[in-house]
Motif scaffolding. Structure first.
Motif, PDB file in Angstrom:
ATOM      1  N   LYS A 299       0.864  -1.117   0.282  1.00  0.00           N
ATOM      2  CA  LYS A 299       0.516  -0.010   0.326  1.00  0.00           C
ATOM      3  C   LYS A 299       0.966   1.283   0.246  1.00  0.00           C
ATOM      4  CE  LYS A 299      -3.715   2.819   2.390  1.00  0.00           C
ATOM      5  NZ  LYS A 299      -4.613   2.724   3.696  1.00  0.00           N
ATOM      6  N   GLN A 300       1.428   1.759   0.859  1.00  0.00           N
ATOM      7  CA  GLN A 300       2.727   2.055   1.334  1.00  0.00           C
ATOM      8  C   GLN A 300       3.363   2.308   1.871  1.00  0.00           C
ATOM      9  OE1 GLN A 300       0.044   5.417   2.447  1.00  0.00           O
ATOM     10  NE2 GLN A 300       0.399   5.321   4.581  1.00  0.00           N
TER      11      GLN A 300
ATOM     12  N   GLU B  69       4.585   6.564  -1.630  1.00  0.00           N
ATOM     13  CA  GLU B  69       3.127   5.237  -2.310  1.00  0.00           C
ATOM     14  C   GLU B  69       3.734   4.943  -4.243  1.00  0.00           C
ATOM     15  OE1 GLU B  69       0.239   8.201  -2.039  1.00  0.00           O
ATOM     16  OE2 GLU B  69      -0.884   7.495  -0.190  1.00  0.00           O
TER      17      GLU B  69
END
Length: 104
Positions: A11-12, A39
């Motif tokens: 996701k990040q 990100e």
């Protein structure tokens, strides 16, 4: 180092610069002086580039020594990342580390 993390579940990444030192009373202390959220921008299923929430920031949270107790002290500076998946366990990893003597 970040290329190996490229998978569907990423996701990040939370990335920060941390300063570790021993206070005058002998306690281990840590301060974060800057941080970023990375990100992934994916193209054709792989990471093309990273989007960051900040640019050109050296010390977002300066290390302040109001009692002058850190003068000429050796500190440990680390770059640390935390992997944040869509599903599953977060994990931390130190990417770089060096010693530095603060000015007198």
């Amino acid at each position: 180092a970040l290329k190996e993390l490229d998978n569907w579940n990423l996701k990040q990444i939370f990335l920060w610069v941390q300063v570790d030192y021993v206070s005058p009373d002998g306690l281990n202390s840590s301060s974060t002086i800057s941080d970023w959220i990375l990100e992934p921008h994916k193209k054709n299923g792989t990471i093309d580039h990273w989007n960051m929430n900040h640019t050109n920031i050296w010390a977002e949270y300066p290390l302040r020594d109001v009692h002058n107790s850190l003068k000429n002290q050796e500190v440990n500076i680390k770059v640390v990342m935390e992997y944040m998946p869509h599903v599953g366990v977060f994990f931390k990893k130190t990417l770089a580390e060096t010693k530095y003597r603060l000015p007198a």
